[in-house]
Design an enzyme around this catalytic site. Sequence first.
Site, mmCIF file in Angstrom:
data_model
loop_
_atom_site.group_PDB
_atom_site.id
_atom_site.type_symbol
_atom_site.label_atom_id
_atom_site.label_comp_id
_atom_site.label_asym_id
_atom_site.label_seq_id
_atom_site.Cartn_x
_atom_site.Cartn_y
_atom_site.Cartn_z
ATOM 1 N N GLY A 46 0.824 -1.202 0.000
ATOM 2 C CA GLY A 46 0.000 0.000 0.000
ATOM 3 C C GLY A 46 0.857 1.249 0.000
ATOM 4 O O GLY A 46 2.028 1.212 0.386
ATOM 5 N N GLN A 51 3.126 9.914 1.329
ATOM 6 C CA GLN A 51 4.397 9.180 1.320
ATOM 7 C C GLN A 51 5.231 9.481 0.073
ATOM 8 O O GLN A 51 6.399 9.108 0.008
ATOM 9 C CB GLN A 51 4.151 7.669 1.399
ATOM 10 C CG GLN A 51 3.543 7.228 2.719
ATOM 11 C CD GLN A 51 3.384 5.725 2.744
ATOM 12 O OE1 GLN A 51 2.392 5.201 2.255
ATOM 13 N NE2 GLN A 51 4.366 5.030 3.283
ATOM 14 N N CYS A 94 5.951 -0.359 6.770
ATOM 15 C CA CYS A 94 5.538 0.871 6.095
ATOM 16 C C CYS A 94 6.697 1.347 5.229
ATOM 17 O O CYS A 94 7.836 1.350 5.693
ATOM 18 C CB CYS A 94 5.175 1.924 7.138
ATOM 19 S SG CYS A 94 4.689 3.515 6.443
ATOM 20 N N LEU A 95 6.410 1.743 3.985
ATOM 21 C CA LEU A 95 7.488 2.187 3.092
ATOM 22 C C LEU A 95 8.179 3.450 3.610
ATOM 23 O O LEU A 95 9.311 3.730 3.219
ATOM 24 C CB LEU A 95 6.946 2.429 1.673
ATOM 25 C CG LEU A 95 6.486 1.171 0.923
ATOM 26 C CD1 LEU A 95 5.919 1.546 -0.441
ATOM 27 C CD2 LEU A 95 7.627 0.174 0.772
ATOM 28 N N HIS A 136 -4.407 1.327 7.386
ATOM 29 C CA HIS A 136 -3.055 1.895 7.530
ATOM 30 C C HIS A 136 -2.877 3.097 6.593
ATOM 31 O O HIS A 136 -2.360 4.142 7.006
ATOM 32 C CB HIS A 136 -2.033 0.786 7.222
ATOM 33 C CG HIS A 136 -0.600 1.225 7.246
ATOM 34 N ND1 HIS A 136 0.329 0.707 8.132
ATOM 35 C CD2 HIS A 136 0.089 2.110 6.478
ATOM 36 C CE1 HIS A 136 1.506 1.269 7.910
ATOM 37 N NE2 HIS A 136 1.387 2.123 6.908
ATOM 38 N N GLU A 137 -3.339 2.936 5.342
ATOM 39 C CA GLU A 137 -3.151 4.007 4.347
ATOM 40 C C GLU A 137 -4.073 5.196 4.626
ATOM 41 O O GLU A 137 -3.657 6.349 4.453
ATOM 42 C CB GLU A 137 -3.366 3.472 2.922
ATOM 43 C CG GLU A 137 -2.466 2.305 2.516
ATOM 44 C CD GLU A 137 -0.990 2.513 2.806
ATOM 45 O OE1 GLU A 137 -0.524 3.665 2.847
ATOM 46 O OE2 GLU A 137 -0.288 1.502 3.023
ATOM 47 N N HIS A 140 -2.559 7.440 7.101
ATOM 48 C CA HIS A 140 -1.559 8.361 6.536
ATOM 49 C C HIS A 140 -2.221 9.662 6.068
ATOM 50 O O HIS A 140 -1.638 10.737 6.179
ATOM 51 C CB HIS A 140 -0.853 7.716 5.337
ATOM 52 C CG HIS A 140 0.316 6.839 5.701
ATOM 53 N ND1 HIS A 140 1.383 7.282 6.450
ATOM 54 C CD2 HIS A 140 0.594 5.541 5.382
ATOM 55 C CE1 HIS A 140 2.263 6.290 6.589
ATOM 56 N NE2 HIS A 140 1.809 5.226 5.953
HETATM 57 CO CO CO Z 1 2.627 3.355 5.741
#
Ligand code: CO
Length: 184
Positions: A46, A51, A94-95, A136-137, A140
């Site tokens: 995701g 991000q 997480c990226l 999660h996204e 963000h």
């Molecule tokens: Co993340």
Amino acid sequence: MPKLPLVIYPDAILKNRSTDVTEIGGELVQFCADMVETMYASHGVGLAAPQVGSNIRIITVDVEQEPPNGETLLTLINPVIVESHGRTTYEEGCLSFPGFSADIRRKDQIHVKAYSPEGKEIDLEAEGLLSICIQHEVDHLNGVTFLDRLNPIQRKLAYRRYMQIRREDEDRAADEAILAIHDR
Ligand code: CO
């Protein structure tokens, strides 16, 4: 190489609340495609627009993590979780937190409404990994990272552990840069 550079925690962009998308059109469609390419290139399940440096409400999700036919790919614009049920815990990464993961408690099932890049209404029920990933996204987009989902004590320890990883990564990068100079 990812198409768009990733924003790494603790960058302030990740703490902002993102704004709604008000116009769906050519540039936005291209941006969504760039997000998808970046997500796959980074081997993420995701990605949220902050991000990659844009505080607008767009997320991409593909729990299969691979782009063979895009069947499991979702691009959600202005996603809203209208209902949620149950409890689940999953070890999330997480990226924006390279090399770091933590067990996070979330809702198990969710009902989501959103728009597609083509402006179509999306209405979906999700559970398991897909549900976790969307939550999660969406977090963000509200300036919330998975660290914020931990209790204060866990968060403090997790933050310390993460910053230690960051420092080691930076030291390694610095060493490699010095070696590269010596090699010249
Ligand atoms: Co993340």
